[in-house]
Design a protein around this motif. Structure first.
Motif, PDB file in Angstrom:
ATOM      1  N   UNK A 112       0.838  -1.195   0.000  1.00 22.02           N
ATOM      2  CA  UNK A 112       0.000   0.000   0.000  1.00 22.02           C
ATOM      3  C   UNK A 112       0.873   1.245   0.000  1.00 22.02           C
ATOM      4  N   UNK A 113       0.269   2.367  -0.337  1.00 17.25           N
ATOM      5  CA  UNK A 113       0.938   3.657  -0.249  1.00 17.25           C
ATOM      6  C   UNK A 113       2.206   3.757  -1.071  1.00 17.25           C
ATOM      7  N   UNK A 114       3.250   4.367  -0.484  1.00 18.00           N
ATOM      8  CA  UNK A 114       4.496   4.601  -1.200  1.00 18.00           C
ATOM      9  C   UNK A 114       5.191   3.297  -1.593  1.00 18.00           C
ATOM     10  N   UNK A 115       5.079   2.286  -0.751  1.00 14.53           N
ATOM     11  CA  UNK A 115       5.717   1.000  -1.064  1.00 14.53           C
ATOM     12  C   UNK A 115       5.064   0.379  -2.291  1.00 14.53           C
ATOM     13  N   UNK A 116       3.757   0.462  -2.366  1.00 15.40           N
ATOM     14  CA  UNK A 116       3.042  -0.033  -3.548  1.00 15.40           C
ATOM     15  C   UNK A 116       3.464   0.745  -4.786  1.00 15.40           C
ATOM     16  N   UNK A 117       3.548   2.064  -4.658  1.00 14.71           N
ATOM     17  CA  UNK A 117       3.947   2.884  -5.802  1.00 14.71           C
ATOM     18  C   UNK A 117       5.337   2.535  -6.301  1.00 14.71           C
ATOM     19  N   UNK A 118       6.269   2.342  -5.387  1.00 12.80           N
ATOM     20  CA  UNK A 118       7.639   1.989  -5.786  1.00 12.80           C
ATOM     21  C   UNK A 118       7.675   0.633  -6.478  1.00 12.80           C
TER      22      UNK A 118
END
Length: 247
Positions: A30-36
């Motif tokens: 989720x969040x930034x980890x998902x985006x990366x």
């Protein structure tokens, strides 16, 4: 049959979008980890497929180390595997995948996938423009609307429409949801090369905010500003933008 450049761009933008949707749907990140993770997965596929399909072309991607050798190439694929990482990580739909080909510095081929909407718009199949909105609608960033855009919108009596990624905003103009996308907060070549190619093919005005043309495959990939709008509005938007003075 060998794919042409437009077909290749569309296929790869679609495929990257599916990777990103599947990754998000899995629910493990989720969040930034998902985006990366999404950026990395989509980029790996796009660069691998482009190198296989067009081995003689150069690649400029937001997620790859830049290779200055591209400056000597007439054909450069300019890729943003996930435009709107914040929106993607938040579960929104206003994010995009950009796959473009610049030929001699001109945005010549482009595909912009909007996976959250189930759409891919391409320069090879231009979208017919809808009538202008009444009142006019101007797109601005949902997190940092540019002061110039706000002032121009006020002078033109346009409504402000906040949206996420650059690709989503540009395609909202192509799709007739808005009429003007004026951005002065700075972008990079991968942020707008594909959207510009699609917008040009649809018959929209595209330029820098001083009216000069957008050029790609530069040593410095930063692009300070961008205007995408209906052609009949371009002169007024450019004039009003030139009159803006902070404070």
């Amino acid at each position: 049959m060998t794919e042409n450049d437009e077909q290749l761009a569309a296929r790869l933008a679609d495929a990257a979008g599916r990777i990103l949707l599947d990754l998000r749907a899995a629910g493990d990140l989720a969040g930034k980890v998902l985006g990366q993770a999404g950026d990395e997965a989509a980029n790996a596929m796009l660069c691998r497929e482009l190198r296989a399909a067009r081995p003689d072309d150069a690649i400029l991607s937001e997620e790859e180390k830049d290779n200055p050798a591209r400056l000597a190439s007439h054909r450069v694929w300019i890729v943003d595997p996930l435009d709107g990482t914040r929106e993607y990580g938040e579960g929104r739909s206003d994010w995009a995948v950009h796959v473009a080909l610049a030929i001699d510095g001109v945005a010549s081929v482009g595909a912009v996938a909007l996976p959250g909407l189930g759409l891919t718009l391409t320069s090879g199949a231009p979208t017919a423009l809808a009538p202008a909105n009444e009142p006019l609608r101007m797109l601005v960033s949902r997190t940092r609307p540019a002061a110039e855009a706000v002032q121009v919108a006020e002078r033109m009596g346009a409504e402000l429409l906040a949206m996420g990624s650059a690709g989503a905003k540009a395609m909202a103009v192509v799709r007739g949801e808005a009429d003007i996308y004026l951005h002065t907060g700075g972008q990079y070549e991968w942020d707008n090369c594909a959207p510009v190619a699609v917008a040009q093919a649809a018959g929209l005005h595209v330029s820098r905010v001083d009216g000069s043309p957008l050029r790609y495959n530069n040593a410095d990939t930063y692009l300070p500003d961008l205007l995408i709008c209906r052609r009949e509005l371009a002169d007024e938007v450019l004039r009003l933008a030139s009159e803006y003075s902070p404070g």
